[in-house]
Design a protein around this motif. Structure first.
Motif, PDB file in Angstrom:
ATOM      1  N   GLN A 183       0.767  -1.331   0.129  1.00 15.22           N
ATOM      2  CA  GLN A 183       0.185   0.057   0.139  1.00 15.22           C
ATOM      3  C   GLN A 183       1.060   1.308  -0.025  1.00 15.22           C
ATOM      4  OE1 GLN A 183      -3.015  -0.272  -0.614  1.00 15.22           O
ATOM      5  NE2 GLN A 183      -3.380  -2.319  -0.330  1.00 15.22           N
ATOM      6  N   GLN A 184       1.888   1.184   0.749  1.00 15.60           N
ATOM      7  CA  GLN A 184       2.840   2.670   0.809  1.00 15.60           C
ATOM      8  C   GLN A 184       3.307   2.471  -0.587  1.00 15.60           C
ATOM      9  OE1 GLN A 184       5.365   1.380   4.113  1.00 15.60           O
ATOM     10  NE2 GLN A 184       4.126   2.277   5.571  1.00 15.60           N
ATOM     11  N   VAL A 185       3.892   1.566  -1.409  1.00 17.73           N
ATOM     12  CA  VAL A 185       4.878   1.610  -2.512  1.00 17.73           C
ATOM     13  C   VAL A 185       3.866   1.737  -3.663  1.00 17.73           C
ATOM     14  CG1 VAL A 185       6.270   0.423  -3.962  1.00 17.73           C
ATOM     15  CG2 VAL A 185       6.756   0.263  -1.643  1.00 17.73           C
ATOM     16  N   ARG A 186       2.778   1.318  -3.989  1.00 21.07           N
ATOM     17  CA  ARG A 186       1.785   1.335  -4.938  1.00 21.07           C
ATOM     18  C   ARG A 186       1.412   2.795  -5.421  1.00 21.07           C
ATOM     19  NH1 ARG A 186      -3.920   1.994  -3.851  1.00 21.07           N
ATOM     20  NH2 ARG A 186      -4.304   0.752  -5.802  1.00 21.07           N
ATOM     21  N   ILE A 187       1.859   3.809  -4.396  1.00 21.99           N
ATOM     22  CA  ILE A 187       1.446   5.328  -5.087  1.00 21.99           C
ATOM     23  C   ILE A 187       2.790   6.004  -5.300  1.00 21.99           C
ATOM     24  CG2 ILE A 187      -0.690   5.292  -3.424  1.00 21.99           C
ATOM     25  CD1 ILE A 187       1.218   6.904  -1.452  1.00 21.99           C
ATOM     26  N   LEU A 188       3.632   5.224  -5.114  1.00 21.75           N
ATOM     27  CA  LEU A 188       5.132   5.887  -5.189  1.00 21.75           C
ATOM     28  C   LEU A 188       5.527   5.316  -6.840  1.00 21.75           C
ATOM     29  CD1 LEU A 188       7.230   4.981  -2.369  1.00 21.75           C
ATOM     30  CD2 LEU A 188       6.001   7.010  -2.706  1.00 21.75           C
ATOM     31  N   THR A 189       6.047   6.748  -7.572  1.00 16.89           N
ATOM     32  CA  THR A 189       6.435   6.631  -9.073  1.00 16.89           C
ATOM     33  C   THR A 189       7.845   6.862  -9.610  1.00 16.89           C
ATOM     34  OG1 THR A 189       5.613   8.887  -9.386  1.00 16.89           O
ATOM     35  CG2 THR A 189       3.883   7.101  -9.741  1.00 16.89           C
ATOM     36  N   ASP A 190       8.407   7.659  -8.411  1.00 22.50           N
ATOM     37  CA  ASP A 190       9.818   8.126  -8.617  1.00 22.50           C
ATOM     38  C   ASP A 190      10.369   6.867  -7.951  1.00 22.50           C
ATOM     39  OD1 ASP A 190      11.737  10.347  -8.903  1.00 22.50           O
ATOM     40  OD2 ASP A 190      12.018   9.822  -6.811  1.00 22.50           O
ATOM     41  N   GLN A 191      11.851   6.784  -8.755  1.00 20.27           N
ATOM     42  CA  GLN A 191      12.551   5.962  -8.678  1.00 20.27           C
ATOM     43  C   GLN A 191      13.599   5.995  -7.058  1.00 20.27           C
ATOM     44  OE1 GLN A 191      15.499   4.472 -11.511  1.00 20.27           O
ATOM     45  NE2 GLN A 191      17.111   4.124  -9.996  1.00 20.27           N
ATOM     46  N   ASN A 192      13.718   7.244  -7.072  1.00 23.40           N
ATOM     47  CA  ASN A 192      14.561   7.880  -5.692  1.00 23.40           C
ATOM     48  C   ASN A 192      13.719   7.606  -4.535  1.00 23.40           C
ATOM     49  OD1 ASN A 192      16.838   8.426  -7.157  1.00 23.40           O
ATOM     50  ND2 ASN A 192      16.102  10.429  -7.444  1.00 23.40           N
ATOM     51  N   ALA A 193      12.224   7.881  -4.554  1.00 22.79           N
ATOM     52  CA  ALA A 193      11.551   7.750  -3.563  1.00 22.79           C
ATOM     53  C   ALA A 193      11.406   6.246  -3.009  1.00 22.79           C
ATOM     54  CB  ALA A 193       9.768   8.407  -4.008  1.00 22.79           C
ATOM     55  N   ILE A 194      11.284   5.266  -4.008  1.00 23.86           N
ATOM     56  CA  ILE A 194      11.173   4.038  -3.737  1.00 23.86           C
ATOM     57  C   ILE A 194      12.415   3.297  -3.130  1.00 23.86           C
ATOM     58  CG2 ILE A 194      11.021   1.610  -4.614  1.00 23.86           C
ATOM     59  CD1 ILE A 194       8.959   2.726  -6.753  1.00 23.86           C
ATOM     60  N   SER A 195      13.807   3.879  -3.424  1.00 23.68           N
ATOM     61  CA  SER A 195      14.961   3.632  -2.984  1.00 23.68           C
ATOM     62  C   SER A 195      14.994   4.061  -1.517  1.00 23.68           C
ATOM     63  CB  SER A 195      16.062   3.988  -3.774  1.00 23.68           C
ATOM     64  OG  SER A 195      16.021   3.797  -5.071  1.00 23.68           O
ATOM     65  N   GLN A 196      14.313   5.253  -1.319  1.00 22.42           N
ATOM     66  CA  GLN A 196      14.412   6.036  -0.028  1.00 22.42           C
ATOM     67  C   GLN A 196      13.428   5.225   0.970  1.00 22.42           C
ATOM     68  OE1 GLN A 196      12.747  10.007   0.439  1.00 22.42           O
ATOM     69  NE2 GLN A 196      14.629  10.421   1.112  1.00 22.42           N
ATOM     70  N   TRP A 197      12.369   4.643   0.428  1.00 20.23           N
ATOM     71  CA  TRP A 197      11.462   3.870   1.305  1.00 20.23           C
ATOM     72  C   TRP A 197      12.122   2.644   1.730  1.00 20.23           C
ATOM     73  CZ3 TRP A 197       9.531  -1.150   0.242  1.00 20.23           C
ATOM     74  CH2 TRP A 197       8.651  -1.499   1.004  1.00 20.23           C
ATOM     75  N   LEU A 198      12.854   2.049   0.819  1.00 26.84           N
ATOM     76  CA  LEU A 198      13.609   0.586   0.999  1.00 26.84           C
ATOM     77  C   LEU A 198      14.570   0.871   2.021  1.00 26.84           C
ATOM     78  CD1 LEU A 198      14.105  -1.385  -1.999  1.00 26.84           C
ATOM     79  CD2 LEU A 198      13.166  -2.153   0.087  1.00 26.84           C
ATOM     80  N   GLU A 199      15.415   2.114   2.028  1.00 27.59           N
ATOM     81  CA  GLU A 199      16.222   2.261   3.164  1.00 27.59           C
ATOM     82  C   GLU A 199      15.601   2.381   4.348  1.00 27.59           C
ATOM     83  OE1 GLU A 199      19.306   2.191   2.764  1.00 27.59           O
ATOM     84  OE2 GLU A 199      19.750   2.116   0.755  1.00 27.59           O
ATOM     85  N   GLN A 200      14.335   3.266   4.442  1.00 23.38           N
ATOM     86  CA  GLN A 200      13.697   3.516   5.719  1.00 23.38           C
ATOM     87  C   GLN A 200      13.277   2.035   6.378  1.00 23.38           C
ATOM     88  OE1 GLN A 200      10.704   6.071   4.323  1.00 23.38           O
ATOM     89  NE2 GLN A 200      12.224   7.756   4.643  1.00 23.38           N
ATOM     90  N   GLN A 201      12.839   1.268   5.353  1.00 20.83           N
ATOM     91  CA  GLN A 201      12.388  -0.313   5.880  1.00 20.83           C
ATOM     92  C   GLN A 201      13.569  -1.239   6.640  1.00 20.83           C
ATOM     93  OE1 GLN A 201       9.158  -1.493   5.837  1.00 20.83           O
ATOM     94  NE2 GLN A 201       8.846   0.704   5.495  1.00 20.83           N
ATOM     95  N   LEU A 202      14.562  -0.724   5.681  1.00 27.68           N
ATOM     96  CA  LEU A 202      15.675  -1.616   6.288  1.00 27.68           C
ATOM     97  C   LEU A 202      16.219  -1.088   7.580  1.00 27.68           C
ATOM     98  CD1 LEU A 202      17.806  -2.021   3.028  1.00 27.68           C
ATOM     99  CD2 LEU A 202      17.252  -3.848   4.492  1.00 27.68           C
ATOM    100  N   ALA A 203      16.486   0.182   7.858  1.00 26.97           N
ATOM    101  CA  ALA A 203      16.751   0.808   9.164  1.00 26.97           C
ATOM    102  C   ALA A 203      15.693   0.413  10.027  1.00 26.97           C
ATOM    103  CB  ALA A 203      16.824   2.198   8.825  1.00 26.97           C
ATOM    104  N   ALA A 204      14.387   0.629   9.885  1.00 22.82           N
ATOM    105  CA  ALA A 204      13.255   0.289  10.784  1.00 22.82           C
ATOM    106  C   ALA A 204      13.437  -1.281  11.465  1.00 22.82           C
ATOM    107  CB  ALA A 204      11.951   0.463  10.067  1.00 22.82           C
ATOM    108  N   HIS A 205      13.820  -2.314  10.447  1.00 17.38           N
ATOM    109  CA  HIS A 205      14.005  -3.488  10.688  1.00 17.38           C
ATOM    110  C   HIS A 205      15.334  -4.096  10.974  1.00 17.38           C
ATOM    111  CE1 HIS A 205       9.861  -3.341   8.848  1.00 17.38           C
ATOM    112  NE2 HIS A 205       9.413  -4.278   9.507  1.00 17.38           N
ATOM    113  N   ALA A 206      16.095  -3.177  11.325  1.00 16.39           N
ATOM    114  CA  ALA A 206      17.492  -3.673  11.500  1.00 16.39           C
ATOM    115  C   ALA A 206      17.565  -4.354  12.946  1.00 16.39           C
ATOM    116  CB  ALA A 206      18.471  -2.378  11.481  1.00 16.39           C
ATOM    117  N   PRO A 207      18.646  -5.182  13.304  1.00 14.56           N
ATOM    118  CA  PRO A 207      18.646  -5.711  14.512  1.00 14.56           C
ATOM    119  C   PRO A 207      18.582  -4.683  15.806  1.00 14.56           C
ATOM    120  CG  PRO A 207      19.903  -6.765  13.403  1.00 14.56           C
ATOM    121  CD  PRO A 207      19.515  -5.646  12.388  1.00 14.56           C
ATOM    122  N   GLY A 208      17.710  -4.706  16.715  1.00 15.34           N
ATOM    123  CA  GLY A 208      17.749  -3.986  18.029  1.00 15.34           C
ATOM    124  C   GLY A 208      16.657  -2.609  17.413  1.00 15.34           C
ATOM    125  N   GLN A 209      16.108  -2.714  16.326  1.00 20.59           N
ATOM    126  CA  GLN A 209      15.022  -1.794  16.271  1.00 20.59           C
ATOM    127  C   GLN A 209      13.612  -2.387  16.224  1.00 20.59           C
ATOM    128  OE1 GLN A 209      15.892   1.356  15.627  1.00 20.59           O
ATOM    129  NE2 GLN A 209      18.163   0.862  16.183  1.00 20.59           N
TER     130      GLN A 209
END
Length: 340
Positions: free
Chosen positions: A312-338
């Motif tokens: 639902q979050q990604v389906r509204i994104l069209t910009d490649q940089n925005a999708i890359s940024q979303w992925l980075e945020q997900q990785l940070a949020a699910h990193a060990p200890g987070q």
């Protein structure tokens, strides 16, 4: 047991082959079909569909990839197979199962299941055209409109030189609608004899499905398609279940819950998703990139509750940089200890 990754046009391509074989569990892959329509294809076309040819016909994780050809003219397909053989594929697979209307309208794919003699001519031509050491296999459905000629078609493939059959246990008319009729595969086994490997395919979404399919089809070996895309740890989970001594009988398959959590937790999936995105951005055109990630997330929703929110979050994104940024945020949020 052999577990194969299925060829799926526009879905299970070299990008997902790379990701899924890194996760593990698959013994071999088959490329998306390479359509042969009367001309001799140049090397760059084969490499576009199957870049693994430049790596000894293996994914970067070392899993062999067999090239699949789709066509109906024996001369043209054989000429292309002979050239493809010089590029070093693990083997050549012939497509007699694609249900797509455009393919069938031109006499390819599942439409050939209406004419076993045409199948025999095609397989024989390819077998003659390529070196004897190179495997020539075939993938078929149970028929076109019905199953009336499935045994005859399978015999035509084997008697003309196919060394292995993958059987998608539905007709062309069935499309991808459940169920898959695994119980029909033993009839094909009877028709071709005990010495030809037969691999069951279709509607294997879970460990429970895999156990049922093995029991009903009589096949030890399976080909996984959408099930592995929706649950990238499925092949490993099937192996784990069998290693734990789950018997080869249907009654015990009932004891395996259909709702087992994925073997690969969401936090472990995210780095694979990031690699997928990097490869998509490297190899696909800009207008294809976002759609490919959304397509995968859509299937992942079947097994991962977290994928619903992600989709639902990604389906509204069209910009490649925005999708890359979303992925980075997900990785940070699910990193060990987070905490997600």
């Amino acid at each position: 047991m052999q577990l194969l990754l299925a060829p799926m046009e526009g879905l299970l391509d070299f990008v997902l082959r790379d990701v899924l074989t890194r996760i593990g569990g698959a013994d071999r892959c088959v490329s998306e079909f390479i359509r042969i329509s009367g001309t001799l294809l140049p090397e760059r076309v084969f490499l576009r569909f199957m870049p693994e040819l430049a790596n000894g016909s293996r994914t970067l994780a070392g899993v062999p990839v067999r090239a699949q050809l789709l066509g109906s003219d024996p001369v043209s397909v054989a000429e292309n197979a002979a050239f493809l053989a010089t590029l070093g594929p693990e083997g050549i697979d012939l497509n007699f199962g694609c249900p797509a209307r455009t393919v069938n309208r031109h006499g390819g794919g599942a439409s050939m299941l209406q004419d076993p003699e045409s199948i025999a001519r095609l397989v024989a031509a390819v077998r003659r055209a390529v070196p004897g050491h190179l495997p020539v296999s075939a993938k078929m459905r149970l028929g076109f409109d019905d199953r009336g000629r499935m045994r005859e078609c399978a015999q035509a493939m084997v008697e003309s030189g196919a060394c292995e059959l993958v059987v998608h246990a539905r007709t062309k008319a069935d499309g991808y609608r459940p169920p898959a009729y695994w119980e029909q595969i033993p009839l094909i086994r009877e028709a071709v004899g005990p010495h030809i490997p037969i691999i069951a395919n279709g509607e294997i979404w879970s460990v429970q499905d895999a156990l049922r399919c093995r029991e009903q089809s009589g096949c030890a070996d399976l080909m996984l398609g959408r099930g592995s895309v929706a649950d990238p740890g499925l092949a490993l989970a099937i192996r784990a279940a069998l290693a734990q001594g789950v018997p080869f009988v249907d009654t015990f398959a009932d004891a395996v819950p259909a709702t087992l959590p994925p073997l690969l937790p969401w936090a472990q999936m995210l780095p694979h998703m990031q690699r997928f995105w990097v490869l998509v951005c490297e190899h696909l055109t800009p207008n294809q990139r976002g759609g490919r990630l959304k397509q995968w997330l859509n299937l992942l929703r079947r097994r991962y509750p977290e994928a619903e929110t992600a989709y639902q979050q990604v389906r509204i994104l069209t910009d490649q940089n925005a999708i890359s940024q979303w992925l980075e945020q997900q990785l940070a949020a699910h990193a060990p200890g987070q905490h997600a």
